[in-house]
Write a protein that holds these residues in place. Structure first.
Motif, PDB file in Angstrom:
ATOM      1  N   SER A 108      -2.101  -3.244  -3.590  1.00  0.00           N
ATOM      2  CA  SER A 108      -1.748  -3.888  -4.852  1.00  0.00           C
ATOM      3  C   SER A 108      -0.869  -5.096  -4.582  1.00  0.00           C
ATOM      4  CB  SER A 108      -1.020  -2.905  -5.769  1.00  0.00           C
ATOM      5  OG  SER A 108      -1.857  -1.808  -6.104  1.00  0.00           O
ATOM      6  N   ASP A 124       5.663   3.463   2.263  1.00  0.00           N
ATOM      7  CA  ASP A 124       5.103   2.201   1.765  1.00  0.00           C
ATOM      8  C   ASP A 124       4.772   1.269   2.929  1.00  0.00           C
ATOM      9  OD1 ASP A 124       5.271   2.910  -0.874  1.00  0.00           O
ATOM     10  OD2 ASP A 124       7.097   1.779  -1.293  1.00  0.00           O
ATOM     11  N   GLN A 144       2.159   5.224   0.146  1.00  0.00           N
ATOM     12  CA  GLN A 144       1.810   6.329   1.037  1.00  0.00           C
ATOM     13  C   GLN A 144       0.665   7.151   0.452  1.00  0.00           C
ATOM     14  OE1 GLN A 144       4.977   9.123   1.773  1.00  0.00           O
ATOM     15  NE2 GLN A 144       4.114   9.741   3.722  1.00  0.00           N
ATOM     16  N   GLY A 145      -0.288   7.528   1.327  1.00  0.00           N
ATOM     17  CA  GLY A 145      -1.410   8.352   0.908  1.00  0.00           C
ATOM     18  C   GLY A 145      -2.524   7.586   0.214  1.00  0.00           C
ATOM     19  N   SER A 146      -2.473   6.265   0.235  1.00  0.00           N
ATOM     20  CA  SER A 146      -3.485   5.454  -0.438  1.00  0.00           C
ATOM     21  C   SER A 146      -4.017   4.383   0.497  1.00  0.00           C
ATOM     22  CB  SER A 146      -2.877   4.797  -1.684  1.00  0.00           C
ATOM     23  OG  SER A 146      -3.791   3.898  -2.283  1.00  0.00           O
ATOM     24  N   ARG A 147      -5.231   3.917   0.199  1.00  0.00           N
ATOM     25  CA  ARG A 147      -5.815   2.776   0.912  1.00  0.00           C
ATOM     26  C   ARG A 147      -5.979   1.580  -0.031  1.00  0.00           C
ATOM     27  NH1 ARG A 147      -8.589   3.499   5.689  1.00  0.00           N
ATOM     28  NH2 ARG A 147     -10.288   2.126   5.048  1.00  0.00           N
ATOM     29  N   LYS A 148      -5.457   1.736  -1.238  1.00  0.00           N
ATOM     30  CA  LYS A 148      -5.545   0.671  -2.229  1.00  0.00           C
ATOM     31  C   LYS A 148      -4.347  -0.254  -2.094  1.00  0.00           C
ATOM     32  CE  LYS A 148      -5.137  -0.175  -7.191  1.00  0.00           C
ATOM     33  NZ  LYS A 148      -4.899   0.451  -8.515  1.00  0.00           N
ATOM     34  N   THR A 181      -5.137  -4.515  -8.329  1.00  0.00           N
ATOM     35  CA  THR A 181      -5.683  -4.539  -6.968  1.00  0.00           C
ATOM     36  C   THR A 181      -5.770  -5.991  -6.511  1.00  0.00           C
ATOM     37  OG1 THR A 181      -7.024  -2.591  -7.465  1.00  0.00           O
ATOM     38  CG2 THR A 181      -7.599  -3.826  -5.485  1.00  0.00           C
ATOM     39  N   ILE A 198       0.865  -1.177   0.000  1.00  0.00           N
ATOM     40  CA  ILE A 198       0.000   0.000   0.000  1.00  0.00           C
ATOM     41  C   ILE A 198       0.902   1.228   0.000  1.00  0.00           C
ATOM     42  CG2 ILE A 198      -1.848   1.233   1.193  1.00  0.00           C
ATOM     43  CD1 ILE A 198      -2.505  -1.416   2.632  1.00  0.00           C
ATOM     44  N   GLN A 230     -10.668  16.391   2.635  1.00  0.00           N
ATOM     45  CA  GLN A 230     -10.313  16.588   1.240  1.00  0.00           C
ATOM     46  C   GLN A 230     -10.421  18.053   0.850  1.00  0.00           C
ATOM     47  OE1 GLN A 230     -12.872  13.916  -0.929  1.00  0.00           O
ATOM     48  NE2 GLN A 230     -11.545  12.142  -0.618  1.00  0.00           N
ATOM     49  N   PHE A 238       1.216  -1.042  -9.247  1.00  0.00           N
ATOM     50  CA  PHE A 238       0.097  -0.348  -8.609  1.00  0.00           C
ATOM     51  C   PHE A 238      -1.128  -0.218  -9.508  1.00  0.00           C
ATOM     52  CE2 PHE A 238       3.463   1.786  -5.802  1.00  0.00           C
ATOM     53  CZ  PHE A 238       3.310   0.815  -4.830  1.00  0.00           C
TER      54      PHE A 238
END
Length: 284
Positions: A47, A59, A41-45, A243, A39, A262, A240
């Protein structure tokens, strides 16, 4: 002539010696099995983890049921995450490499630098921070955030996760706890740390890994292939795009950004300055 050659020779030897010990280790995913994800940085996805991917600050690597992931460096550090584990790369710098173990089993053989001039390592956990250098170490964080640790070789300095808190000062009156080879350590949330004369029974089965890790270091160094920055970024970009098809536990994921946050983040963005168009008059 000799007076000129000697300084030049010294510079060449010094430069070669400096090249032998890289200032920053390049941490790559060097092995994986089963469910393993990254995952950024700055993401919730999440891979799928990809072999040879270079990890960057922020990371997070995660393993699921029956998953395993290995992180290695050319310099000789090897880290193994067992199933249902979460490890974040907090920061990598010349002086210090910091990781955060949120949960699971963490086994590591940290590179020992000559003359102690290389970087030190810290592994944060929800209840304690382990500071090491040139150490073989096993850490285990269970579902209750209880930490059990075993020092196979070297010394580990354990400090409370939040040294400034009142409870830390009460529960850790003597400050850091130093644990050395073949000793153990245990601490639970809201409890005092315990230094153990032996490695905890739960970690003993992992000792087999440490018996083979030295051969693994040699193999990694022999098979290591340097990748230039464009190749590294291309590998990350490709990885990336996909998913994972399994669910990462919510406690492993970074906090979700709310719509209000946001808007606040957007308001803080610095608008790009567009240079004014200059009309050029023809010279008469």
């Amino acid at each position: 002539m000799k007076k000129v050659l000697l300084p030049l020779l010294f510079c060449v030897v010094t430069t070669f010696a400096m090249a032998e010990e890289p200032s920053i280790e390049e941490f790559r995913i060097t092995g994986l099995e089963g469910k393993a994800a990254v995952i950024p940085q700055g993401s919730r996805k999440a891979s799928p983890a990809v072999k040879n991917m270079r990890l960057q600050n922020g990371d997070q690597v995660v393993t699921g049921e029956k998953g395993r992931l290995e992180i290695g460096t050319k310099a000789g550090t090897v880290i193994e995450l067992k199933e249902k584990s979460s490890l974040k790369v907090d920061s990598l710098s010349d002086q210090m490499h910091v990781f955060f173990l949120r949960a699971g089993r963490f086994l590591a053989r940290f590179k020992s630098y000559k003359d102690r001039k290389g970087p030190s390592y810290k592994v944060r956990t929800p209840v304690a921070v382990a500071s090491v250098r040139g150490t073989d170490l096993a850490l285990d964080i269970n579902d209750k955030d209880e930490l059990e640790a075993g020092v196979i070789e070297g010394d580990v300095h354990f400090d409370p996760a939040d040294e400034s808190s009142t409870s830390a000062k009460e529960l850790w009156p003597e400050g850091e706890v130093v644990v050395t080879s073949s000793e153990g350590f245990k601490v639970s949330p809201g409890s005092a740390p315990i230094r153990m004369p032996e490695i905890p029974p739960a970690i003993v089965p992992s000792l087999v890994w440490f018996e083979s890790v030295r051969d693994r270091v040699k193999t990694l160094q022999e098979e290591w292939k340097d990748l230039d920055p464009p190749s590294q970024q291309a590998l990350r970009k490709t990885a990336f795009r996909d998913t994972i098809d399994w669910q990462v536990p919510d406690k492993f994921l970074p906090p979700a950004v709310t719509p209000k946050e946001q808007l606040q983040n957007k308001a803080l963005e610095v608008p790009k300055r567009i240079p004014p168009k200059i009309k050029v008059e023809p010279v008469k």
